[in-house]
Write a protein that holds these residues in place. Sequence first.
Motif, PDB file in Angstrom:
ATOM      1  N   THR A   1      17.151  10.767  17.409  1.00  0.00           N
ATOM      2  CA  THR A   1      16.331  10.038  16.450  1.00  0.00           C
ATOM      3  C   THR A   1      14.904  10.552  16.485  1.00  0.00           C
ATOM      4  O   THR A   1      14.410  11.004  17.522  1.00  0.00           O
ATOM      5  N   GLY A   2      14.246  10.460  15.343  1.00  0.00           N
ATOM      6  CA  GLY A   2      12.831  10.780  15.255  1.00  0.00           C
ATOM      7  C   GLY A   2      12.063   9.563  14.783  1.00  0.00           C
ATOM      8  O   GLY A   2      12.466   8.904  13.822  1.00  0.00           O
ATOM      9  N   SER A   3      10.961   9.250  15.463  1.00  0.00           N
ATOM     10  CA  SER A   3      10.143   8.078  15.119  1.00  0.00           C
ATOM     11  C   SER A   3       8.676   8.458  15.167  1.00  0.00           C
ATOM     12  O   SER A   3       8.290   9.393  15.886  1.00  0.00           O
ATOM     13  N   PRO A   4       7.824   7.725  14.446  1.00  0.00           N
ATOM     14  CA  PRO A   4       6.389   8.004  14.507  1.00  0.00           C
ATOM     15  C   PRO A   4       5.817   7.667  15.885  1.00  0.00           C
ATOM     16  O   PRO A   4       6.359   6.834  16.616  1.00  0.00           O
ATOM     17  N   VAL A   5       4.741   8.328  16.238  1.00  0.00           N
ATOM     18  CA  VAL A   5       3.993   7.971  17.438  1.00  0.00           C
ATOM     19  C   VAL A   5       3.142   6.754  17.101  1.00  0.00           C
ATOM     20  O   VAL A   5       2.351   6.781  16.164  1.00  0.00           O
ATOM     21  N   GLY A   6       3.318   5.676  17.848  1.00  0.00           N
ATOM     22  CA  GLY A   6       2.700   4.403  17.507  1.00  0.00           C
ATOM     23  C   GLY A   6       1.207   4.346  17.766  1.00  0.00           C
ATOM     24  O   GLY A   6       0.644   5.114  18.561  1.00  0.00           O
ATOM     25  N   ALA A   7       0.572   3.386  17.113  1.00  0.00           N
ATOM     26  CA  ALA A   7      -0.878   3.215  17.242  1.00  0.00           C
ATOM     27  C   ALA A   7      -1.280   2.879  18.671  1.00  0.00           C
ATOM     28  O   ALA A   7      -2.334   3.322  19.158  1.00  0.00           O
ATOM     29  N   ASP A   8      -0.454   2.102  19.395  1.00  0.00           N
ATOM     30  CA  ASP A   8      -0.805   1.735  20.766  1.00  0.00           C
ATOM     31  C   ASP A   8      -0.781   2.956  21.672  1.00  0.00           C
ATOM     32  O   ASP A   8      -1.626   3.092  22.568  1.00  0.00           O
ATOM     33  N   THR A   9       0.172   3.855  21.436  1.00  0.00           N
ATOM     34  CA  THR A   9       0.223   5.096  22.207  1.00  0.00           C
ATOM     35  C   THR A   9      -1.016   5.947  21.946  1.00  0.00           C
ATOM     36  O   THR A   9      -1.625   6.491  22.875  1.00  0.00           O
ATOM     37  N   LEU A  10      -1.429   6.037  20.690  1.00  0.00           N
ATOM     38  CA  LEU A  10      -2.626   6.810  20.355  1.00  0.00           C
ATOM     39  C   LEU A  10      -3.872   6.191  20.986  1.00  0.00           C
ATOM     40  O   LEU A  10      -4.770   6.901  21.447  1.00  0.00           O
ATOM     41  N   ARG A  11      -3.912   4.850  21.051  1.00  0.00           N
ATOM     42  CA  ARG A  11      -5.041   4.172  21.701  1.00  0.00           C
ATOM     43  C   ARG A  11      -5.108   4.526  23.183  1.00  0.00           C
ATOM     44  O   ARG A  11      -6.201   4.808  23.725  1.00  0.00           O
ATOM     45  N   LYS A  12      -3.959   4.517  23.848  1.00  0.00           N
ATOM     46  CA  LYS A  12      -3.938   4.817  25.275  1.00  0.00           C
ATOM     47  C   LYS A  12      -4.341   6.261  25.536  1.00  0.00           C
ATOM     48  O   LYS A  12      -5.048   6.548  26.512  1.00  0.00           O
ATOM     49  N   ARG A  13      -3.903   7.178  24.689  1.00  0.00           N
ATOM     50  CA  ARG A  13      -4.346   8.571  24.823  1.00  0.00           C
ATOM     51  C   ARG A  13      -5.864   8.660  24.737  1.00  0.00           C
ATOM     52  O   ARG A  13      -6.511   9.375  25.500  1.00  0.00           O
ATOM     53  N   ARG A  14      -6.421   7.941  23.778  1.00  0.00           N
ATOM     54  CA  ARG A  14      -7.856   8.037  23.499  1.00  0.00           C
ATOM     55  C   ARG A  14      -8.698   7.309  24.544  1.00  0.00           C
ATOM     56  O   ARG A  14      -9.706   7.835  25.033  1.00  0.00           O
ATOM     57  N   ASP A  15      -8.291   6.086  24.893  1.00  0.00           N
ATOM     58  CA  ASP A  15      -9.140   5.213  25.705  1.00  0.00           C
ATOM     59  C   ASP A  15      -8.729   5.143  27.166  1.00  0.00           C
ATOM     60  O   ASP A  15      -9.480   4.607  27.986  1.00  0.00           O
ATOM     61  N   GLY A  16      -7.550   5.627  27.511  1.00  0.00           N
ATOM     62  CA  GLY A  16      -7.048   5.446  28.856  1.00  0.00           C
ATOM     63  C   GLY A  16      -6.379   4.087  29.031  1.00  0.00           C
ATOM     64  O   GLY A  16      -6.266   3.315  28.072  1.00  0.00           O
ATOM     65  N   VAL A  17      -5.932   3.790  30.242  1.00  0.00           N
ATOM     66  CA  VAL A  17      -5.180   2.561  30.486  1.00  0.00           C
ATOM     67  C   VAL A  17      -5.707   1.849  31.722  1.00  0.00           C
ATOM     68  O   VAL A  17      -6.296   2.455  32.624  1.00  0.00           O
TER      69      VAL A  17
END
Length: 282
Positions: A111-127
Amino acid sequence: MRVLALLDGTLADPEAPLMRADDLSVTRGDGIFETILVVAREPRELGPHLDRLERSGALLDLPTPPREVWERATQAVIDAWPWDTDREMALKLVCSRGIDGGDGIPTGFATGSPVGADTLRKRRDGVSAVALDRGIAPDLKERAPWLLLSAKTLSYATNMAALREAERRGADEVIFTATDGSVLEGPTSAVVIAQGRTLRTPPPSSGILPGTTQGALFRAAEKAGWETRVEPFDLAELRAADGVWMTSSVRLVTPVRSLDETPLPVDAELNRELVDLYESLY
């Protein structure tokens, strides 16, 4: 937007039912999977992901389809993805043991799915993370191989429960520890620390999943003159490190900004360097 491909390379309706109610992936979580980031039609670390899928299948005594079958399904999903509007895709390969009481033929799909907004936030801001006891000894994998500690199986209920506990504590992520206090991994990621120009990650012998993104990062770092070590370390060493990251196929190289509500050092230049090193491979 989602795309679904069967193992023969044909596309199926991602909104229509696919699995039988008696498939062992549904009734027992008896199966394996991999998640791969695809950027601009190029799957990242496809070979290592397929290697890990085969290793997981061998640990489960699960007869997985040949590599070329997965490559065909992967290509079918990639070809059907709307690259003009979405540059990234999370590609998932799934294989179960098949139907309960059946002929042993595995069930598989991609299956192929979009990369979610929460994942992009974590990439950008850290966790932010919390440390949770995984309840296993670091030598348990060797003593009890039937527990499948280093296989990427569909049985992720414990991992998801840990992430819900992190959310209850106001955090994004979990860093699991063993019974001796050594660091293991996250529910869906590997843990990497930096000490000077040395990167360290826990060993797979402790029962964790070998990380494909962590492996790629270490390859790139070694080419750039860094030292890399696969060896045990504990939370005290993690807290004293120059930086902490959680690496995964879709979140990539994500800095950990706090552990148990205590801030961790985040060096913007160091973080940028590691992200650039990883990206240099592609």
